[in-house]
Design an enzyme around this catalytic site. Structure first.
Site, PDB file in Angstrom:
ATOM      1  N   ARG A  48       0.926  -1.164  -0.015  1.00 36.37           N
ATOM      2  CA  ARG A  48       0.034  -0.111   0.071  1.00 36.37           C
ATOM      3  C   ARG A  48       0.764   1.311   0.009  1.00 36.37           C
ATOM      4  O   ARG A  48       0.651   2.122  -0.720  1.00 36.37           O
ATOM      5  CB  ARG A  48      -1.041  -0.078   1.350  1.00 36.37           C
ATOM      6  CG  ARG A  48      -1.710   1.378   1.534  1.00 36.37           C
ATOM      7  CD  ARG A  48      -2.764   1.500   0.424  1.00 36.37           C
ATOM      8  NE  ARG A  48      -3.678   2.789   0.756  1.00 36.37           N
ATOM      9  CZ  ARG A  48      -3.173   3.856   0.508  1.00 36.37           C
ATOM     10  NH1 ARG A  48      -1.862   4.234   0.260  1.00 36.37           N
ATOM     11  NH2 ARG A  48      -4.075   5.060   0.530  1.00 36.37           N
ATOM     12  N   ILE A  62      -0.232   7.082   8.620  1.00 36.71           N
ATOM     13  CA  ILE A  62      -1.216   5.923   8.681  1.00 36.71           C
ATOM     14  C   ILE A  62      -1.167   4.812   7.958  1.00 36.71           C
ATOM     15  O   ILE A  62      -2.123   4.705   7.108  1.00 36.71           O
ATOM     16  CB  ILE A  62      -2.779   6.582   9.045  1.00 36.71           C
ATOM     17  CG1 ILE A  62      -2.685   7.777   9.927  1.00 36.71           C
ATOM     18  CG2 ILE A  62      -3.637   5.437   9.381  1.00 36.71           C
ATOM     19  CD1 ILE A  62      -4.024   8.457   9.851  1.00 36.71           C
ATOM     20  N   PRO A  63      -0.204   3.732   8.193  1.00 34.45           N
ATOM     21  CA  PRO A  63      -0.146   2.962   7.204  1.00 34.45           C
ATOM     22  C   PRO A  63      -1.232   1.873   7.385  1.00 34.45           C
ATOM     23  O   PRO A  63      -1.502   1.847   8.458  1.00 34.45           O
ATOM     24  CB  PRO A  63       1.449   2.226   7.526  1.00 34.45           C
ATOM     25  CG  PRO A  63       1.614   2.700   8.995  1.00 34.45           C
ATOM     26  CD  PRO A  63       1.033   4.061   9.100  1.00 34.45           C
ATOM     27  N   HIS A  64      -1.734   1.287   6.349  1.00 32.97           N
ATOM     28  CA  HIS A  64      -2.655   0.140   6.298  1.00 32.97           C
ATOM     29  C   HIS A  64      -2.876  -0.568   5.217  1.00 32.97           C
ATOM     30  O   HIS A  64      -1.727  -0.294   4.376  1.00 32.97           O
ATOM     31  CB  HIS A  64      -3.919   1.023   6.503  1.00 32.97           C
ATOM     32  CG  HIS A  64      -4.300   1.906   5.298  1.00 32.97           C
ATOM     33  ND1 HIS A  64      -3.784   3.112   5.453  1.00 32.97           N
ATOM     34  CD2 HIS A  64      -5.090   1.957   4.418  1.00 32.97           C
ATOM     35  CE1 HIS A  64      -3.953   3.937   4.367  1.00 32.97           C
ATOM     36  NE2 HIS A  64      -5.017   3.166   3.775  1.00 32.97           N
ATOM     37  N   GLY A  65      -3.216  -1.821   5.066  1.00 33.20           N
ATOM     38  CA  GLY A  65      -3.194  -2.836   3.897  1.00 33.20           C
ATOM     39  C   GLY A  65      -3.811  -2.123   2.750  1.00 33.20           C
ATOM     40  O   GLY A  65      -4.473  -1.276   2.643  1.00 33.20           O
TER      41      GLY A  65
END
Length: 145
Positions: A48, A62-65
């Site tokens: 991502r 705000i890392p996320h998949g």
């Protein structure tokens, strides 16, 4: 934010990562270790980040998949890591990394609450002054009442 999504053990004050990749790994591993996601979700967080930076401004990322990672999410949760020293996030300084895993569309509500809490510089400064995970938990409880 409900206590099942953000728990005291999901928070690290004085986290250790020195790079964006290490910070994503730290945030994702915390989510996986706490049972919110499979270990494959962490790889999807890195994917991502390659597509679009998760830097949000105000020293926050705000890392996320990816969309394809939704199947790797067991239940909604977030991890919060505060860094004493800034991490270079594509040329931006980041000291707050919030990893997100959302079941269904729950992550949109989580993102909204974080964005509201961290949109004001004085809130970010207050959060960065937290000395313990308990203080971080109190911060998010207060700003989202």
């Amino acid at each position: 934010m409900t206590n099942s999504i953000l728990k005291q053990d999901n928070i690290v004050v004085g986290a250790q990562a020195k790079s964006k990749q290490e910070a994503i790994e730290e945030a994702g591993t915390l989510l996986a270790d706490r049972g919110y996601v499979t270990s494959e979700y962490v790889a999807k967080m890195h994917e991502r980040e390659e597509l679009t930076s998760t830097f949000m401004g105000n020293m926050l990322a705000i890392p996320h998949g990816t969309e394809e990672a939704k199947g790797e999410v067991k239940e909604s949760g977030i991890s919060i890591l505060l860094y004493n020293d800034p991490i270079d996030w594509d040329g931006n300084d980041v000291r707050i990394v919030i990893g997100i895993a959302g079941k269904g569309n729950e992550h949109l509500d989580i993102l909204s609450k974080i964005a509201i809490a961290c949109s004001e510089e004085e809130n970010v400064q207050k959060l960065l002054e937290s000395k313990s995970s308990d203080e971080v938990l109190s911060f998010f409880s207060e700003v989202n009442e």
